[in-house]
Design an enzyme around this catalytic site. Structure first.
Site, short mmCIF file in Angstrom:
data_model
loop_
_atom_site.label_atom_id
_atom_site.label_comp_id
_atom_site.label_asym_id
_atom_site.label_seq_id
_atom_site.Cartn_x
_atom_site.Cartn_y
_atom_site.Cartn_z
NE ARG A 163 26.94 19.35 -23.26
CZ ARG A 163 27.31 19.10 -24.63
NH1 ARG A 163 28.63 18.24 -24.63
NH2 ARG A 163 27.05 19.66 -25.56
CB SER A 236 21.65 21.13 -25.30
OG SER A 236 22.22 21.38 -26.73
CD GLU A 339 23.67 19.87 -22.09
OE1 GLU A 339 23.56 19.75 -23.22
OE2 GLU A 339 24.37 21.02 -21.82
N1 EPU Z 1 18.42 17.28 -36.12
C1 EPU Z 1 17.03 17.09 -36.55
N2 EPU Z 1 16.29 18.28 -36.56
C2 EPU Z 1 16.58 19.61 -36.34
C3 EPU Z 1 18.02 20.04 -35.79
C4 EPU Z 1 19.00 18.69 -35.81
O1 EPU Z 1 16.58 16.20 -36.78
O2 EPU Z 1 16.07 20.57 -36.45
C5 EPU Z 1 19.26 16.27 -36.03
C6 EPU Z 1 20.04 16.11 -37.16
O3 EPU Z 1 20.18 14.86 -37.67
C7 EPU Z 1 21.45 16.36 -36.70
C8 EPU Z 1 21.44 15.92 -35.29
O4 EPU Z 1 20.15 16.42 -34.86
O5 EPU Z 1 22.55 15.93 -37.65
C9 EPU Z 1 22.24 16.59 -34.60
O6 EPU Z 1 22.15 18.15 -34.65
P1 EPU Z 1 23.25 19.24 -34.23
O7 EPU Z 1 24.45 18.52 -34.81
O8 EPU Z 1 22.83 20.52 -34.20
O9 EPU Z 1 23.71 18.86 -32.81
P2 EPU Z 1 23.21 18.20 -31.47
O10 EPU Z 1 23.63 16.70 -31.07
O11 EPU Z 1 21.69 18.27 -31.56
C10 EPU Z 1 25.16 18.85 -29.73
C11 EPU Z 1 25.19 19.65 -28.21
C12 EPU Z 1 25.10 21.09 -28.48
C13 EPU Z 1 26.19 21.45 -29.60
C14 EPU Z 1 26.19 20.73 -30.98
C15 EPU Z 1 27.15 20.84 -32.05
C16 EPU Z 1 24.12 18.19 -26.80
C17 EPU Z 1 22.97 17.75 -25.83
N3 EPU Z 1 24.09 19.17 -27.63
O12 EPU Z 1 23.81 19.06 -30.38
O13 EPU Z 1 25.48 21.71 -27.64
O14 EPU Z 1 26.11 22.85 -30.00
O15 EPU Z 1 25.85 19.14 -30.55
O16 EPU Z 1 28.32 20.19 -31.54
O17 EPU Z 1 24.75 17.37 -26.87
C18 EPU Z 1 24.65 22.78 -25.60
O18 EPU Z 1 25.15 21.83 -24.97
O19 EPU Z 1 24.02 23.73 -24.97
C19 EPU Z 1 24.64 22.72 -27.14
C20 EPU Z 1 24.01 23.66 -27.80
#
Ligand code: EPU
Length: 343
Positions: A163, A236, A339
């Site tokens: 990002r 995010s 972010e």
């Molecule tokens: N998780 C929890 N509780 C929850 C949801 C998730 O503990 O309620 C944990 C789980 O372990 C899960 C991990 O968080 O495996 C990661 O969650 P997820 O795969 O949904 O992705 P993220 O890392 O939270 C990032 C990006 C998103 C993007 C997703 C999918 C960032 C800050 N965010 O989220 O980007 O859609 O990966 O690739 O890097 C955005 O930038 O606006 C955005 C939505």
């Protein structure tokens, strides 16, 4: 063509759907408009935005807000098997992705459903489901506000990170206005399905097309993320923190003391550092689906803060941001960074 309006309400141009005003709104349709626009702005404060999908206006903006309506696109080939799409900065990213996927072009499909425009995507290095836009950027063309020249940067010169890009560094903020981004896509099948449950969402397809992947990504996003058409948010709100192994071990000790010795804290290695999902830290701090006034953390993805009542003010969002940061820090001694950009 340049459109200029005084005292403009930015509600349609911020996905938190805040009622905020700017002193002047300027939209332009061609890069050739930019020298004249900047001559007219002179020493006034300004901010260039895209679709306003990654920012929070913390109040009225005492200056000029600029928005690109450069919408043309040209398609060519590099002669080495890549299709090059030179896209105007004002094109809506998801419309572009939909067109590419429908035409069998691979590269952008994992980024389906991300709100925002082409220019901002190259500044923010948007990413999802194992792909970052930097992976497919060949060239970024800009107008240099200081030297009053047009220039172009290769993806390497943009110094892309998580990002992050050169355009976000303090010395370059407000210096370069992105006019066109050239993406290099391919018709050779190259699905990237290793992130999360994407492969599972496509288990009925033996050789998925880019359109199949796009549709699967949209389904996965729909389950986890609020649609900005229905609930105000900026995706995010926090970045996933990257911490040292020592800090990670402390986090792990706290989690194991609560959930038992076999509990596994979700994490990814980034070199010798450890990335921990902010969503997990927030949930473990008791802040998932947590409402404070008109703002709330989303029930299925708590790193998203939403305008829960539709009536939230910037202060409602900021109050919840502070509380989330505080609770996570009190429990894990890990600092969350936003972010979302505060304007
Ligand atoms: N998780 C929890 N509780 C929850 C949801 C998730 O503990 O309620 C944990 C789980 O372990 C899960 C991990 O968080 O495996 C990661 O969650 P997820 O795969 O949904 O992705 P993220 O890392 O939270 C990032 C990006 C998103 C993007 C997703 C999918 C960032 C800050 N965010 O989220 O980007 O859609 O990966 O690739 O890097 C955005 O930038 O606006 C955005 C939505």
């Amino acid at each position: 063509m340049v459109i200029s309006q005084p005292k403009f309400n930015l509600k349609p141009f911020n996905t938190f759907r805040m009622d905020v005003l700017c002193n002047r709104w300027i939209e332009y349709t061609s890069p050739d408009d930019l020298p004249g626009v900047f001559c007219a702005i002179s020493s006034e404060k300004f901010k260039h935005i895209g679709a306003g999908s990654n920012l929070l206006f913390v109040g009225d903006y005492d200056g000029v807000i600029l928005h690109s309506r450069i919408l043309d696109m040209t398609v060519s080939s590099d002669g080495k098997g890549w299709t090059l799409l030179r896209c105007g900065a004002g094109i809506t990213m998801d419309e572009l992705i939909s067109q590419c996927a429908s035409n069998g072009l691979w590269g952008l499909e994992n980024l389906s459903g991300i709100p925002g425009e082409v220019g901002a995507s190259a500044v923010q290095n948007i990413g999802a489901y194992g792909v970052e836009v930097a992976d497919v950027i060949r060239k970024v063309e800009c107008y240099d506000v200081i030297s009053n020249r047009f220039m172009s940067f290769t993806a390497d010169e943009c110094h892309y990170g998580y990002r992050d890009s050169m355009f976000k560094q303090p010395e370059f903020v407000n210096r370069y206005v992105v006019t066109y981004v050239t993406f290099a896509l391919t018709s050779k099948a190259s699905p990237k399905l290793d992130y999360g449950n994407l492969r599972e969402a496509l288990s009925d397809k033996t050789s998925p097309s880019p359109l199949d992947v796009r549709e699967a990504v949209m389904r996965v996003r729909e389950c986890k993320l609020p649609s900005v058409d229905k609930v105000g948010s900026a995706g995010s709100y926090f970045k996933n923190p990257v911490v040292s192994e020592d800090v990670f071990r402390q986090v792990e000790t706290i989690a194991k003391s609560e959930h038992g010795h076999d509990y596994r804290v979700p994490h990814y290695m980034v070199g010798n550092m450890v990335k921990i999902p902010a969503a997990w830290l927030i949930e473990q701090s008791g802040m998932k689906d947590f409402r404070l006034g008109n703002a709330a953390t989303w029930h299925s993805q708590p790193l998203v803060i939403v305008n829960a009542s539709g009536q939230a003010s910037p202060n409602d969002i900021l109050a919840l941001e502070d509380l989330v940061r505080e609770r996570v820090y009190d429990k894990f001694s890990v600092r969350l960074h936003t972010e979302v950009e505060h304007v």
